[in-house]
Motif scaffolding. Structure first.
Motif, PDB file in Angstrom:
ATOM      1  N   ARG A  78       0.829  -1.218   0.000  1.00 55.99           N
ATOM      2  CA  ARG A  78       0.000   0.000   0.000  1.00 55.99           C
ATOM      3  C   ARG A  78       0.859   1.262   0.000  1.00 55.99           C
ATOM      4  O   ARG A  78       0.608   2.194  -0.772  1.00 55.99           O
ATOM      5  CB  ARG A  78      -0.917   0.016   1.226  1.00 55.99           C
ATOM      6  N   ARG A  79       1.865   1.293   0.878  1.00 52.71           N
ATOM      7  CA  ARG A  79       2.731   2.473   0.967  1.00 52.71           C
ATOM      8  C   ARG A  79       3.483   2.721  -0.337  1.00 52.71           C
ATOM      9  O   ARG A  79       3.551   3.842  -0.834  1.00 52.71           O
ATOM     10  CB  ARG A  79       3.713   2.330   2.129  1.00 52.71           C
ATOM     11  N   ARG A  80       4.049   1.655  -0.902  1.00 50.58           N
ATOM     12  CA  ARG A  80       4.847   1.802  -2.118  1.00 50.58           C
ATOM     13  C   ARG A  80       3.986   2.232  -3.311  1.00 50.58           C
ATOM     14  O   ARG A  80       4.374   3.092  -4.094  1.00 50.58           O
ATOM     15  CB  ARG A  80       5.565   0.479  -2.432  1.00 50.58           C
ATOM     16  N   VAL A  81       2.807   1.635  -3.450  1.00 48.13           N
ATOM     17  CA  VAL A  81       1.905   2.002  -4.552  1.00 48.13           C
ATOM     18  C   VAL A  81       1.482   3.463  -4.411  1.00 48.13           C
ATOM     19  O   VAL A  81       1.511   4.224  -5.383  1.00 48.13           O
ATOM     20  CB  VAL A  81       0.679   1.066  -4.600  1.00 48.13           C
ATOM     21  N   THR A  82       1.112   3.871  -3.208  1.00 52.52           N
ATOM     22  CA  THR A  82       0.705   5.259  -2.970  1.00 52.52           C
ATOM     23  C   THR A  82       1.829   6.224  -3.330  1.00 52.52           C
ATOM     24  O   THR A  82       1.614   7.229  -4.020  1.00 52.52           O
ATOM     25  CB  THR A  82       0.291   5.456  -1.499  1.00 52.52           C
ATOM     26  N   GLU A  83       3.041   5.904  -2.893  1.00 57.38           N
ATOM     27  CA  GLU A  83       4.187   6.775  -3.141  1.00 57.38           C
ATOM     28  C   GLU A  83       4.534   6.854  -4.627  1.00 57.38           C
ATOM     29  O   GLU A  83       4.700   7.932  -5.185  1.00 57.38           O
ATOM     30  CB  GLU A  83       5.394   6.263  -2.344  1.00 57.38           C
ATOM     31  N   ARG A  84       4.611   5.704  -5.316  1.00 59.65           N
ATOM     32  CA  ARG A  84       5.025   5.685  -6.719  1.00 59.65           C
ATOM     33  C   ARG A  84       3.974   6.306  -7.642  1.00 59.65           C
ATOM     34  O   ARG A  84       4.312   7.041  -8.552  1.00 59.65           O
ATOM     35  CB  ARG A  84       5.345   4.256  -7.172  1.00 59.65           C
ATOM     36  N   VAL A  85       2.705   6.004  -7.430  1.00 61.44           N
ATOM     37  CA  VAL A  85       1.657   6.594  -8.267  1.00 61.44           C
ATOM     38  C   VAL A  85       1.615   8.106  -8.027  1.00 61.44           C
ATOM     39  O   VAL A  85       1.483   8.887  -8.966  1.00 61.44           O
ATOM     40  CB  VAL A  85       0.280   5.937  -8.011  1.00 61.44           C
ATOM     41  N   GLY A  86       1.767   8.515  -6.772  1.00 60.08           N
ATOM     42  CA  GLY A  86       1.785   9.945  -6.475  1.00 60.08           C
ATOM     43  C   GLY A  86       2.948  10.652  -7.145  1.00 60.08           C
ATOM     44  O   GLY A  86       2.789  11.722  -7.738  1.00 60.08           O
ATOM     45  N   THR A  87       4.132  10.035  -7.077  1.00 63.20           N
ATOM     46  CA  THR A  87       5.326  10.645  -7.648  1.00 63.20           C
ATOM     47  C   THR A  87       5.314  10.632  -9.175  1.00 63.20           C
ATOM     48  O   THR A  87       5.574  11.647  -9.809  1.00 63.20           O
ATOM     49  CB  THR A  87       6.588   9.919  -7.149  1.00 63.20           C
ATOM     50  N   LEU A  88       5.034   9.495  -9.767  1.00 64.54           N
ATOM     51  CA  LEU A  88       5.147   9.349 -11.219  1.00 64.54           C
ATOM     52  C   LEU A  88       3.939   9.864 -11.998  1.00 64.54           C
ATOM     53  O   LEU A  88       4.083  10.342 -13.125  1.00 64.54           O
ATOM     54  CB  LEU A  88       5.414   7.891 -11.582  1.00 64.54           C
ATOM     55  N   ALA A  89       2.748   9.750 -11.414  1.00 65.51           N
ATOM     56  CA  ALA A  89       1.549  10.178 -12.135  1.00 65.51           C
ATOM     57  C   ALA A  89       0.962  11.468 -11.568  1.00 65.51           C
ATOM     58  O   ALA A  89       0.033  12.025 -12.144  1.00 65.51           O
ATOM     59  CB  ALA A  89       0.497   9.073 -12.104  1.00 65.51           C
ATOM     60  N   GLY A  90       1.469  11.912 -10.421  1.00 70.67           N
ATOM     61  CA  GLY A  90       0.959  13.136  -9.814  1.00 70.67           C
ATOM     62  C   GLY A  90      -0.462  13.007  -9.309  1.00 70.67           C
ATOM     63  O   GLY A  90      -1.218  13.972  -9.304  1.00 70.67           O
ATOM     64  N   MET A  91      -0.824  11.794  -8.871  1.00 72.39           N
ATOM     65  CA  MET A  91      -2.189  11.560  -8.409  1.00 72.39           C
ATOM     66  C   MET A  91      -2.218  11.246  -6.925  1.00 72.39           C
ATOM     67  O   MET A  91      -1.277  10.672  -6.384  1.00 72.39           O
ATOM     68  CB  MET A  91      -2.807  10.378  -9.164  1.00 72.39           C
ATOM     69  N   GLN A  92      -3.328  11.597  -6.303  1.00 70.72           N
ATOM     70  CA  GLN A  92      -3.565  11.194  -4.923  1.00 70.72           C
ATOM     71  C   GLN A  92      -4.115   9.774  -4.958  1.00 70.72           C
ATOM     72  O   GLN A  92      -4.866   9.416  -5.867  1.00 70.72           O
ATOM     73  CB  GLN A  92      -4.574  12.112  -4.266  1.00 70.72           C
ATOM     74  N   VAL A  93      -3.721   8.985  -3.966  1.00 71.89           N
ATOM     75  CA  VAL A  93      -4.181   7.599  -3.904  1.00 71.89           C
ATOM     76  C   VAL A  93      -4.771   7.353  -2.516  1.00 71.89           C
ATOM     77  O   VAL A  93      -4.082   6.927  -1.598  1.00 71.89           O
ATOM     78  CB  VAL A  93      -3.028   6.607  -4.180  1.00 71.89           C
ATOM     79  N   PRO A  94      -6.074   7.624  -2.350  1.00 73.79           N
ATOM     80  CA  PRO A  94      -6.690   7.462  -1.038  1.00 73.79           C
ATOM     81  C   PRO A  94      -6.993   6.012  -0.675  1.00 73.79           C
ATOM     82  O   PRO A  94      -7.232   5.698   0.491  1.00 73.79           O
ATOM     83  CB  PRO A  94      -7.981   8.270  -1.141  1.00 73.79           C
ATOM     84  N   GLU A  95      -6.974   5.122  -1.667  1.00 72.00           N
ATOM     85  CA  GLU A  95      -7.350   3.732  -1.406  1.00 72.00           C
ATOM     86  C   GLU A  95      -6.498   2.781  -2.234  1.00 72.00           C
ATOM     87  O   GLU A  95      -6.407   2.916  -3.458  1.00 72.00           O
ATOM     88  CB  GLU A  95      -8.826   3.539  -1.772  1.00 72.00           C
ATOM     89  N   VAL A  96      -5.857   1.829  -1.547  1.00 74.32           N
ATOM     90  CA  VAL A  96      -5.148   0.746  -2.222  1.00 74.32           C
ATOM     91  C   VAL A  96      -5.639  -0.549  -1.575  1.00 74.32           C
ATOM     92  O   VAL A  96      -5.329  -0.827  -0.416  1.00 74.32           O
ATOM     93  CB  VAL A  96      -3.616   0.849  -2.081  1.00 74.32           C
ATOM     94  N   ALA A  97      -6.432  -1.309  -2.294  1.00 69.15           N
ATOM     95  CA  ALA A  97      -6.924  -2.598  -1.811  1.00 69.15           C
ATOM     96  C   ALA A  97      -5.947  -3.673  -2.285  1.00 69.15           C
ATOM     97  O   ALA A  97      -5.651  -3.755  -3.473  1.00 69.15           O
ATOM     98  CB  ALA A  97      -8.322  -2.874  -2.349  1.00 69.15           C
ATOM     99  N   VAL A  98      -5.446  -4.468  -1.344  1.00 70.30           N
ATOM    100  CA  VAL A  98      -4.502  -5.531  -1.684  1.00 70.30           C
ATOM    101  C   VAL A  98      -5.204  -6.863  -1.504  1.00 70.30           C
ATOM    102  O   VAL A  98      -5.715  -7.167  -0.428  1.00 70.30           O
ATOM    103  CB  VAL A  98      -3.238  -5.467  -0.796  1.00 70.30           C
TER     104      VAL A  98
END
Length: 117
Positions: A78-98
């Motif tokens: 969850r942490r890594r997906v939130t960080e990478r999508v935020g950094t590379l795509a400039g998007m907020q990621v309020p939810e990551v279901a694993v």
């Protein structure tokens, strides 16, 4: 070099839209990085996303080696997906279901394939 005499304001130039499938690929790669080494027969992490403006909701499906701390592994994903999508795509990621699809025995003390413990 020619000077621009009539610059266009940023809000009037338009915007860049990143395709959902690109965000999904970023999320899947981030999940792979977070999990680290996978068992030989484990499938590659897969991700699906729903994007609305600058917000992405992500669902990741993956296999894990077992035994492991499943909660810690999912938290790392969850942490890594939130960080990478935020950094590379400039998007907020309020939810990551694993979603853990399968657990694969790893290391010493595992039963041979086809045997019952």
């Amino acid at each position: 070099m020619t000077a621009v005499t009539d610059p266009v304001a940023a809000a009037e130039r338009g915007q860049t839209r990143i395709a959902d499938r690109v965000v999904a690929k970023i999320a899947a790669q981030a999940a792979k990085e977070a999990v680290g080494e996978r068992p030989k027969d484990a499938s590659v992490p897969r991700a699906t996303v729903t994007v609305h403006r600058d917000t992405a909701r992500v669902r990741v499906s993956l296999d894990l080696a077992y035994p492991c701390d499943i909660g810690r592994q999912c938290g790392a994903v969850r942490r890594r997906v939130t960080e990478r999508v935020g950094t590379l795509a400039g998007m907020q990621v309020p939810e990551v279901a694993v979603q853990v699809e399968r657990l694969h025995p790893s290391g010493a003390g595992t039963a041979p394939e086809g045997s019952i413990r």
